[in-house]
Structure formats: C-alpha cells, structure tokens
Design a protein around this motif. Structure first.
Motif, short mmCIF file in Angstrom:
data_model
loop_
_atom_site.label_atom_id
_atom_site.label_comp_id
_atom_site.label_asym_id
_atom_site.label_seq_id
_atom_site.Cartn_x
_atom_site.Cartn_y
_atom_site.Cartn_z
N GLU A 1 17.56 47.17 98.40
CA GLU A 1 16.22 46.08 99.26
C GLU A 1 16.49 45.86 100.27
OE1 GLU A 1 14.03 43.71 97.72
OE2 GLU A 1 13.65 44.59 96.07
N PRO B 1 10.01 40.61 108.15
CA PRO B 1 10.67 39.83 106.95
C PRO B 1 9.24 40.60 106.10
CG PRO B 1 10.19 38.09 107.43
CD PRO B 1 10.56 38.77 108.82
N ASP C 1 9.22 35.99 95.82
CA ASP C 1 9.37 36.11 97.06
C ASP C 1 7.53 35.92 97.57
OD1 ASP C 1 11.46 36.28 98.39
OD2 ASP C 1 11.50 38.60 99.11
N VAL D 1 15.68 44.81 104.47
CA VAL D 1 14.90 44.41 105.07
C VAL D 1 14.89 44.88 107.01
CG1 VAL D 1 13.67 42.92 103.67
CG2 VAL D 1 15.68 42.60 105.00
N GLY E 1 8.66 43.49 103.87
CA GLY E 1 8.99 43.86 102.64
C GLY E 1 10.21 45.02 102.74
N SER E 2 10.19 45.26 101.68
CA SER E 2 11.34 46.36 101.74
C SER E 2 10.94 47.60 102.38
CB SER E 2 12.13 46.32 99.63
OG SER E 2 13.00 47.57 99.86
#
Lengths: 458, 458
Positions: free
Chosen positions: B298, B305, B201, B300, B308-309
C-alpha cells in the motif's frame, strides 16, 4: 470452468498489435495537438434522455443501454437511465452546451475514445470502435477559414501515419444545393437527391439514375444526365481544381457562395503548404448526414479505394440546438481508427510492431542477479525500456522469448564478458552480436535506437 | 430543449484539467513501459457469464449490465448478455486464459482503462474511474523476485508524478498467517481476523479489539493484545526494517517463509536503488481481498494520510482458475487515478496545467492571414503546438483568450514588426515581451520551452 471469450464485434489485440495500435493513436494525438486542439474526454455513458434527443432512426435502434443490478431488479418502466455513446458528436454537443461559460471560443477540441453501436454481427463491423475527432466550434459565428484547417490536419496525420498515398476529396454542400436549385430540383427534394448521390459509389450510376428518374423522384432524364456529369467531376491538381470550378459556369447565389468558399479553401491549403497531390474536388461526395451545410471531406487511400473513406467530416451550422439556445456553428473531421487498423491488417499493411521493450537483460546464473538489476536500472535511467529476466534459463530460451516478443536488443553477460568488463549485445533485428564496455552500453543502445528511428522505422 | 448534464458519479474535466490528467496518464504509461511492461486493452464490456464467475457478493451488486435496444425489446429472461468491467483483474484473467498460447511468460502487461461500478452516489465516489495496473504473470510458477519489481515501479511512478513525499508500505500474508498460526488462531478464522486487522485504520484499535474478543471471534484478551502490538509495527529505514523482522523472534515454517521473502525483497529494493525512505514495513496491512497470498503493498502520501492508499497490490497464487486449468501465479499493483486526481485537486495540489498549446499566433488584420498561416506551419514543423487565430479581433481580446486558455506564448506581428522583419513575443507566464527575427522565432520558442521543462515545470 467457463470458456474465456470476448463478446462478438470487438477488436481485442495481442500485445504487439496493441503496440502498433497505440503508436497510431499517439501519432494522431501528437498531430492534433500540433494544430492547437485541446483534449476532451467524456464518460462512456450519458443519460438516455440527453443522448437520445431525436427519437427513432437507425442510430437509436443500435444504442446500448446500461443498467445497474439494482435498476434491473426494480424493473423500471421506460428506457434505462443510461446509454453508451454511439459517436463523439452528441457528447461534444452536450459538453459544449453544459460547459459553455467555462470554454473559450472558438473552441478547438480533440477527442479520441471508443464508441458503441449494437451493429449486426458481421466480419469487419464493430460494436466497440475508436473514433478520433477534431472540431472547431464558434459561438454565434465561425469563419470559413477554419474549414481549411481540416484538410491541413488530415494531411499532417496521414503523412505521419505513413500508411501510403492518400487523397483528401473535397466538395461543398452549398455548391451542390445551389446547382440543384439551378436545375429546378425543389428544395424539399434536395436532401433526398443528395442521399442518392451519396450512394453512387456503392450502387453505381445505373441504379441511382433509375431511382432518380423513377416514381418517388420523377426527375427529367436530361436533369439526371446533367446531375451524373456534374457528380463525375474530379480535379487533378490545384490549377485544374480552379479551372474546373470556373468551367461549371454561372449559377445561383447559393452556388456562387459555395464556389467562392471552395476557391478560398484551395488558396489557403496552398498557403499552408499542403501538396496539391493530396487534395482534389469530387462533386459526388455529399456525406449522408443532414447537418452538414458547407465544406465536406472524405479521404481515401489511393492504392486501396475499396477501404472507402478513412477520414470524413464537414461544416455544420448548429452543434447543440437540442441543449442550448446559443448558436454554435462548427467544422470537424473523424477517423474511425478501429476499422482502419483492422483493414490495414487484413491488407497486410500493418507490420508486426517491435515491442515497446527496447532491451532484455538476460540472467544466466543466480549470482548475477544483483548485477542484472543494477544494470537494468542504469539503462532505464538513460531512457530505455528494459525487461530484466529474474529467473535463470538457458540462453537459447531467453533469446527465443525476446525474438517472439519483438524485443530488439538482448544483453548477455557470461563469465567471459564479466571478466573483461563488457557485455555482449545481440541485435535480433540485424542478427548481429557485438561487445561493448558496460559503461558505454546505455549510450550505444540509445544511438542505435535513434539511428533506427531516423531511418523512418517506427 | 433538454438540459445538458452528465450522469452522477463521473469526473468530466475542462480542457486544462484534462491536460493535467493526460500528463499524469502519460507519465504512468512511460514509467510502466520503462520497466518492460506491455500494453493490453480489453473491451469495456465482457460477456456476463464470463465476468461474473462468482455469484453474489458486493461486487456483483454493483455491476452495470448492457443491453442493445433489440435485446431490451425481447425482454429476455435472466441476466443481460453483457456487463461493464468493474476492475482490470477479471478482464486480465480472461485475456491471459483466452490468449494463453499466443503469450510469452512471464507475461508483463500494463493496462490503463476506465472501470465501472454502480456505487451509491456520494461525493468522492465514482461510478466511472481510471485504473492503471501492472501485473507479471507466470506459467506454473513465478519467482518471488518479481515481487520486488513492484515497489521499484511504484517508486519510479510517484517520483515522476511529483505529487509529494510518499511511502510504500509492505507486509506479507505468509508472515501474517504464520504468526496467527503461532498464536493458535485456527486456519478457518484467519481470513476473518485479517479482514478485521484491515479495518484498524478506519475503525480504530478499540473497536477492532472489541470485535475480536467479542462473540463471533472469541479470542483471548492476551492474544488480541499481542495481535495489536504486532499490527502496530512500523519500520523506519532499511536496517530498522531488518532489525524489526529479526525482533519478531522465531515462528512457524509459514512465518519464516514470509520473513525470508520480505528480507529478500528488501535486499532487492536496495540493489535497484530505491531510497530507503520510500519503503517501510507496516504489519497492519492485510489487503482485504482473499486472493493475495504473499507480498502486499500500500502506498501513502506522507503529507496526506487521509487520502489513504494511492497504489496497492500484492502477490496471488492463481489468476485465472475459473477459465483455465493452467496455474497462473502473479503479482500486481493498481493506481486508481480518477480518485487520486480528484483528491489532489480537492487538496489544492493540482495546479492549473498550462495548455497543450505552446503558441498562439494572433491575427490583427485580414491582409496578414497568409503570413500567419505560413508562420504557424513553420512553428509546427519545428515541433511546437500552435493555434492560429483566423479571425481578426482586438489584440487585447486575443491576449485575454490566450491567458484564459493557459497558452504561454503569443506571437504578434503588427505593421512595425512587419517592417522590421521581426515578431513580438509575449510570454504570458513571465509577463515579458521581446522581439525576435522571424527566422529565429521557432528556435527561440523551443529553447524557452526546453529551459522551462528542465526547471521541472510540467
């Protein structure tokens, strides 16, 4: 292999005690909010130069300093940059001064966080402990009417905590200082005399009398005798408090100001519905801290005087003189919850709390897993706290687990129950077992829980 | 005069933000308890030798050490005795190992506390931040069925927080490692490859491809191509997830074990009523930490997005190997709430919370004080959070204060109202004013508050 252990001077709790402690925190928070106090939390560390505005003194010697690995390596000179808060008052002063223009005054804040002091390791002394504080801060001025809110909040908090009868003891620094004036005790000696008066409970009358008549002070025996008589004054009930205030006779302007404020506070407590058995004058209370200037409060558990004050505070003239030119008078109280909890537990007054888990859904065979999961989710949707056993074990083991964990209800669904469309519920507190149609289970358990709570169980 | 300021890297909130933050904490706690997790809190500092069982590494360099004034003066050699926790996992391991014989297993604990890291000062990086963790710890073994509880809890938490659509992304370390095996990637290289995959990512495919084909790794272009295709796999819905798992074709024993566990987890999520839009396979998720051995999660926010997590975790084989010989496998997740709150606020997604104060009782003239106090106490007894103005000011000023503080209801009782036995209530949210008989005031305000809450307002 490293031996797992906590540092000395901390109170780490097992889950059931943690549940009991958490309920006390929740009760205190709910009550603070009921009286319109707003939440504030500050970082655990402050910049050292901000935290330690006064140099020297007992407090500073107990400070914990904080350094990152990098800072340690640099071996910087002087004090480390950061230090852990040792109370909630200095962070409050810094907070109000820093955010002054974003706050509405009178600013009513509650703050419930841990504080840190490098105390000598000793049973019952904590290096990390909770304080639960409220303060009302005025800008430029703050009516003494706010002083009367404090005992009203103390009353509501300890009623709700339900840890026994208690008395909020009241005194007034102006009454004290005005009375000293009247006795000819010079202004520059008054603070020192106050500190001695504060030690009456610990040292006893004889020792304090000796100190006050001895070198350093050199007060007349007759003055010390009147001081002792004055300090012994306690009231019993509302009218007695007023009568005893009257009986003190006329005094200096400062004395009369203190007495008027005390009378006003007593009237306001009555209006607010605080029962007269809950408050009393105690003219020996001085509160060591020099910054108190008006009302002072100490709260004692009637059946446990040895525990000492469980909630103290008072009125002060200027919160944040080190940080701002604005004058910020205020009034506040503080509950040291870690020490209180520890002492209540030592005295056997904290019952093993029930678990925060209401229901254990057992699993007797793997084929029942889907059903147990779905049933658990139904109960959760109804607002119940549910643990699902996901591995099969003997029922006796699962019951033992629930009992040990303090979970009240155990839901069992064997072949018989499944065939009938019911579940068996074992109530571990009452030692009873009953059957209920599955569709009615959530409702039945909620009713049981509400009834129990209504009976005053926590 | 010292400038009042907080250290860099902390998030200190004004009261209205603090109310919003506190509500998030309460929601998370309530949900954790709903699923039968028990509260644990540990001291902010641990003994350094206990906390820092592994030497070296990024984590240790970010540790904050703690020293009392006395210890500083001694200039002791070696590391200071105490250090602030940098996560909640090491304290959990220490807690479980220390209290092993007093805990019932599987041990389900939640812990919501601040942690400390000496991060480089940078916008959006915090040196003090909240973590909200749950873990289930088994003794000797723990059924993988517990792995499926984690997404169910994540789902319930973020539904309740109501911060937008979200997806819980799932992967499995055994599936990953088994697949690597199948591609002939040697065991001692797998962890390093996983770490690269974890960077997809951030670094993008090209950069990661270059690294994996470059020196250090030296993987075949064809292997790297298949690895990229594998990592791109995302599922869309429950059946698609199962189909895509099938489509991976046969693999090594380890691969099949991971796939079976994933299938089992998917089935259990369906049974628990987690909507299929809430979870998806994402085979690029590896979770850098080496101790994860099975499921990894994870979460989101679909519309954000870039954040992040917001909630991550996984299954591990042995929690406390440094402290005890007992084998303690577990599964857990963590929400970094400070960062999440900050990012939501930056994105304009945290509305100014209403005050925790429901009602402001105004004071228009001193003669009305007693009445205002008694009325306030009535409202409090009915469960409303009430602030009473104890100093008279112009009504406009008092309304302005309430508006600024986010207090919804303002109670006004002037001469006209007093004569009629009513009070005027100004609803600052709706901009309406109405009259109500004094005796009905508490009931009317409670109804308003309940209706508002039922409409989903927080």
């Amino acid at each position: 292999m490293i031996k797992p252990r906590t540092p000395p001077g901390v109170l780490e709790l097992l889950p059931r005690d943690q549940v009991a402690f958490q309920r006390m925190l929740d009760t205190i928070r709910t009550t603070f909010e009921r009286f319109g106090f707003l939440p504030v939390e500050t970082p655990v560390f402050e910049l050292s130069d901000v935290l330690l505005t006064k140099s020297g003194g007992e407090t500073e010697r107990q400070v914990y300093f904080v350094q990152s690995t990098g800072a340690l390596e640099k071996d910087a000179e002087g004090l480390p940059e950061l230090a852990l808060r040792f109370d909630l008052t200095v962070p409050l002063a810094r907070y109000v001064a820093e955010h002054e223009h974003d706050l509405a005054f009178p600013f009513r804040r509650y703050q419930m966080q841990r504080v840190y002091r490098g105390e000598r390791a000793q049973r019952g002394r904590f290096r990390e402990f909770w304080q639960c504080d409220i303060d009302v801060i005025g800008k430029d001025s703050l009516s003494t009417r706010y002083d009367a809110e404090m005992p009203a909040v103390i009353h509501a908090v300890f009623e709700a905590l339900d840890i026994g009868e208690f008395t909020i003891q009241l005194n007034h620094r102006k009454l004290l200082r005005g009375w000293f004036e009247g006795q000819g005790i010079p202004v520059d000696q008054q603070a020192a005399v106050l500190r001695e008066i504060d030690k009456l409970d610990k040292r006893g009358e004889e020792a304090v009398r000796a100190t006050l008549q001895g070198e350093g002070f050199g007060l007349d025996a007759s003055v010390v005798e009147r001081l002792m008589a004055f300090s012994r004054m306690r009231s019993d009930g509302h009218d007695d408090a007023l009568a005893k205030l009257d009986a003190l006779g006329p005094g200096t302007a400062l004395f009369e100001e203190g007495r008027d404020e005390l009378r006003g506070l007593l009237a306001q407590l009555r209006t607010m519905g605080v029962p007269e058995s809950r408050y009393a004058l105690n003219l020996s209370i001085a509160r060591g801290l020099d910054y108190y200037t008006g009302m002072v409060y100490e709260t004692v558990l009637d059946a446990h005087p040895a525990i000492g004050s469980i909630c103290s505070g008072g009125r002060y003239e200027d919160l944040a003189g080190h940080y701002t030119k604005s004058r910020l008078p205020g009034v506040g109280i503080s509950i040291g919850l870690t020490r209180l909890f520890w002492q209540l537990r030592e005295a056997g007054l904290v019952a093993d709390a029930e678990s925060s888990v209401d229901v254990l859904v057992t699993l007797l065979e793997d084929s029942a897993l889907e059903h147990a999961l779905a049933l658990s989710q139904q109960l959760r949707a109804a607002g119940l706290n549910v643990e699902t056993r996901l591995e099969t074990r003997k029922l006796a083991k699962q019951l033992q687990y629930a009992d040990r964990a303090g979970i009240r209800f155990v839901v069992i669904r064997g072949e018989d129950e499944a065939a009938k469309g019911v579940v068996a519920v074992k109530d571990l507190r009452r030692g009873e077992q009953f059957e209920v149609a599955e569709a009615d289970l959530a409702g039945a358990l909620r009713v049981e829980r509400e009834q129990w709570r209504a009976q005053g169980a926590r």
